[in-house]
Design a protein around this motif. Structure first.
Motif, PDB file in Angstrom:
ATOM      1  N   GLY A 178       0.750  -1.246   0.000  1.00  0.00           N
ATOM      2  CA  GLY A 178       0.000   0.000   0.000  1.00  0.00           C
ATOM      3  C   GLY A 178       0.777   1.291   0.000  1.00  0.00           C
ATOM      4  O   GLY A 178       0.179   2.369  -0.091  1.00  0.00           O
ATOM      5  N   ALA A 179       2.110   1.253   0.121  1.00  0.00           N
ATOM      6  CA  ALA A 179       2.885   2.497   0.069  1.00  0.00           C
ATOM      7  C   ALA A 179       2.721   3.131  -1.314  1.00  0.00           C
ATOM      8  O   ALA A 179       2.812   2.445  -2.337  1.00  0.00           O
ATOM      9  CB  ALA A 179       4.349   2.226   0.355  1.00  0.00           C
ATOM     10  N   THR A 180       2.478   4.437  -1.347  1.00  0.00           N
ATOM     11  CA  THR A 180       2.252   5.104  -2.629  1.00  0.00           C
ATOM     12  C   THR A 180       3.546   5.534  -3.297  1.00  0.00           C
ATOM     13  O   THR A 180       3.664   5.528  -4.523  1.00  0.00           O
ATOM     14  CB  THR A 180       1.346   6.329  -2.439  1.00  0.00           C
ATOM     15  OG1 THR A 180       1.868   7.151  -1.387  1.00  0.00           O
ATOM     16  CG2 THR A 180      -0.068   5.904  -2.083  1.00  0.00           C
ATOM     17  N   LYS A 181       4.537   5.923  -2.500  1.00  0.00           N
ATOM     18  CA  LYS A 181       5.865   6.296  -3.003  1.00  0.00           C
ATOM     19  C   LYS A 181       6.896   5.700  -2.063  1.00  0.00           C
ATOM     20  O   LYS A 181       6.708   5.667  -0.835  1.00  0.00           O
ATOM     21  CB  LYS A 181       6.046   7.818  -3.054  1.00  0.00           C
ATOM     22  CG  LYS A 181       5.108   8.557  -3.989  1.00  0.00           C
ATOM     23  CD  LYS A 181       5.535   8.416  -5.450  1.00  0.00           C
ATOM     24  CE  LYS A 181       4.675   9.276  -6.368  1.00  0.00           C
ATOM     25  NZ  LYS A 181       5.063   9.110  -7.795  1.00  0.00           N
ATOM     26  N   VAL A 182       8.028   5.282  -2.621  1.00  0.00           N
ATOM     27  CA  VAL A 182       9.160   4.828  -1.803  1.00  0.00           C
ATOM     28  C   VAL A 182      10.411   5.572  -2.295  1.00  0.00           C
ATOM     29  O   VAL A 182      10.858   5.375  -3.430  1.00  0.00           O
ATOM     30  CB  VAL A 182       9.382   3.306  -1.888  1.00  0.00           C
ATOM     31  CG1 VAL A 182      10.628   2.929  -1.098  1.00  0.00           C
ATOM     32  CG2 VAL A 182       8.174   2.566  -1.357  1.00  0.00           C
ATOM     33  N   PHE A 183      10.907   6.441  -1.431  1.00  0.00           N
ATOM     34  CA  PHE A 183      12.139   7.187  -1.719  1.00  0.00           C
ATOM     35  C   PHE A 183      13.260   6.545  -0.894  1.00  0.00           C
ATOM     36  O   PHE A 183      13.157   6.436   0.315  1.00  0.00           O
ATOM     37  CB  PHE A 183      11.993   8.654  -1.338  1.00  0.00           C
ATOM     38  CG  PHE A 183      10.802   9.334  -1.964  1.00  0.00           C
ATOM     39  CD1 PHE A 183      10.686   9.422  -3.346  1.00  0.00           C
ATOM     40  CD2 PHE A 183       9.806   9.881  -1.176  1.00  0.00           C
ATOM     41  CE1 PHE A 183       9.591  10.050  -3.922  1.00  0.00           C
ATOM     42  CE2 PHE A 183       8.710  10.517  -1.740  1.00  0.00           C
ATOM     43  CZ  PHE A 183       8.594  10.602  -3.118  1.00  0.00           C
ATOM     44  N   CYS A 184      14.323   6.139  -1.558  1.00  0.00           N
ATOM     45  CA  CYS A 184      15.436   5.481  -0.862  1.00  0.00           C
ATOM     46  C   CYS A 184      16.513   6.513  -0.524  1.00  0.00           C
ATOM     47  O   CYS A 184      16.834   7.388  -1.327  1.00  0.00           O
ATOM     48  CB  CYS A 184      16.040   4.392  -1.744  1.00  0.00           C
ATOM     49  SG  CYS A 184      14.845   3.131  -2.235  1.00  0.00           S
ATOM     50  N   LEU A 185      17.059   6.377   0.653  1.00  0.00           N
ATOM     51  CA  LEU A 185      18.074   7.312   1.138  1.00  0.00           C
ATOM     52  C   LEU A 185      19.210   6.504   1.746  1.00  0.00           C
ATOM     53  O   LEU A 185      18.987   5.673   2.612  1.00  0.00           O
ATOM     54  CB  LEU A 185      17.442   8.240   2.185  1.00  0.00           C
ATOM     55  CG  LEU A 185      18.258   9.385   2.771  1.00  0.00           C
ATOM     56  CD1 LEU A 185      17.311  10.458   3.308  1.00  0.00           C
ATOM     57  CD2 LEU A 185      19.182   8.927   3.883  1.00  0.00           C
ATOM     58  N   THR A 186      20.435   6.738   1.276  1.00  0.00           N
ATOM     59  CA  THR A 186      21.589   6.060   1.848  1.00  0.00           C
ATOM     60  C   THR A 186      22.691   7.057   2.152  1.00  0.00           C
ATOM     61  O   THR A 186      22.775   8.130   1.523  1.00  0.00           O
ATOM     62  CB  THR A 186      22.152   4.970   0.896  1.00  0.00           C
ATOM     63  OG1 THR A 186      22.732   5.575  -0.255  1.00  0.00           O
ATOM     64  CG2 THR A 186      21.072   3.983   0.489  1.00  0.00           C
ATOM     65  N   VAL A 187      23.544   6.691   3.072  1.00  0.00           N
ATOM     66  CA  VAL A 187      24.686   7.538   3.407  1.00  0.00           C
ATOM     67  C   VAL A 187      25.602   7.670   2.208  1.00  0.00           C
ATOM     68  O   VAL A 187      26.036   8.761   1.864  1.00  0.00           O
ATOM     69  CB  VAL A 187      25.472   6.949   4.605  1.00  0.00           C
ATOM     70  CG1 VAL A 187      26.766   7.727   4.843  1.00  0.00           C
ATOM     71  CG2 VAL A 187      24.613   6.957   5.868  1.00  0.00           C
ATOM     72  N   ALA A 188      25.900   6.534   1.553  1.00  0.00           N
ATOM     73  CA  ALA A 188      26.889   6.540   0.479  1.00  0.00           C
ATOM     74  C   ALA A 188      26.460   5.699  -0.716  1.00  0.00           C
ATOM     75  O   ALA A 188      25.569   4.842  -0.597  1.00  0.00           O
ATOM     76  CB  ALA A 188      28.233   6.050   1.004  1.00  0.00           C
ATOM     77  N   ARG A 189      27.098   5.969  -1.833  1.00  0.00           N
ATOM     78  CA  ARG A 189      26.861   5.197  -3.059  1.00  0.00           C
ATOM     79  C   ARG A 189      28.190   4.600  -3.506  1.00  0.00           C
ATOM     80  O   ARG A 189      29.205   5.302  -3.601  1.00  0.00           O
ATOM     81  CB  ARG A 189      26.301   6.121  -4.159  1.00  0.00           C
ATOM     82  CG  ARG A 189      25.951   5.413  -5.485  1.00  0.00           C
ATOM     83  CD  ARG A 189      24.645   4.700  -5.348  1.00  0.00           C
ATOM     84  NE  ARG A 189      24.287   3.971  -6.554  1.00  0.00           N
ATOM     85  CZ  ARG A 189      23.332   4.349  -7.407  1.00  0.00           C
ATOM     86  NH1 ARG A 189      22.665   5.462  -7.203  1.00  0.00           N
ATOM     87  NH2 ARG A 189      23.025   3.620  -8.454  1.00  0.00           N
TER      88      ARG A 189
END
Length: 254
Positions: free
Chosen positions: A242-253
């Motif tokens: 049911g989540a409408t948007k999922v924004f991913c956030l990480t310290v590093a790439r």
């Protein structure tokens, strides 16, 4: 009266003993009194270019390209530092393998400030005036017991303090343990995390009573992203519930 005098004395003795047995030094330069000193914080290499989580090509604000979007895929991936910077990698590795959750509190404060300055659009309420939920990528139980903490949870706790967004630590759980992703090729990484997560419907949230992710935006938090396979698999589970948007956030790439 005596208690009020003795308690601070014991506190000082405890801190003195810890400083002698386990001195705190900057992980990168060795300066005493800091896990990461202010000078070294300023030297950490930023992730100047954000990339689409699906095709890995550059994308403004890390948004998933329109042609790469799928119904259950992540909508964006934002990473704040480059894992190819020796200082960044060393701090993250020390935090994990020398059991230092304080390292992730430091990173949490740094990325919270950057969120407010550069990526505030991901922090806004949705059309129903509901704030996004911070959700950490969960660790396997055995790994969390061994380490004593989940670095993604520590990041969420620290982000909550600055951004004042609710965070939930157990709506998403590991169904099974997986191999360390950094040692695998892309195809192996996708297979490794396939079906690794489960939506639990348990409700241990902080900052707001939350029944589910239904109709909510989610900020999915982890320490390092490489191909994004783990984040995509977790996003799929959240969106199917049911989540409408999922924004991913990480310290590093990486």
């Amino acid at each position: 009266m005596y208690k009020s005098l003795i308690k601070p004395l014991f506190h000082d003795i405890k801190n003195f003993a810890l400083d002698i047995l386990f001195p705190i030094n900057c992980i990168t330069c060795g300066k005493e009194g800091f896990f990461v000193c202010d000078y070294c914080k300023a030297q950490l290499a930023p992730q100047d270019t954000q990339h689409c989580i699906a095709c890995q090509k550059p994308s403004p604000f890390g948004l998933t390209h329109a042609g790469c979007q799928t119904p259950y895929g992540a909508d964006a991936l934002v990473s704040f530092f480059s894992y190819h910077d020796d200082k960044v990698a060393k701090i993250i590795i020390h935090g994990k393998y020398y059991f230092l959750p304080q390292v992730y509190q430091i990173f949490g404060k740094l990325i919270a400030e950057k969120c407010l300055f550069q990526y505030h659009q991901f922090l806004l309420p949705n059309g129903n005036n509901l704030r996004p939920i911070l959700i950490p990528v969960p660790l396997a139980r055995s790994r969390k017991r061994w380490r004593g903490f989940n670095q993604a949870e520590v990041l969420c706790q620290t982000l909550n303090e600055t951004l004042e967004l609710p965070y939930c630590t157990n709506l998403l759980a590991r169904r099974r343990a997986t191999k360390t992703q950094k040692d695998l090729k892309k195809e192996q990484r996708i297979k490794n995390v396939a079906g690794a997560f489960i939506y639990t419907r348990k409700n241990r949230c902080h900052g707001e009573e939350i029944v589910s992710v239904q109709g909510r935006h989610v900020i999915l938090v982890d320490d390092v992203a490489t191909t994004g396979s783990t984040l995509q698999e977790a996003a799929k589970v959240l969106k199917r519930n049911g989540a409408t948007k999922v924004f991913c956030l990480t310290v590093a790439r990486d």
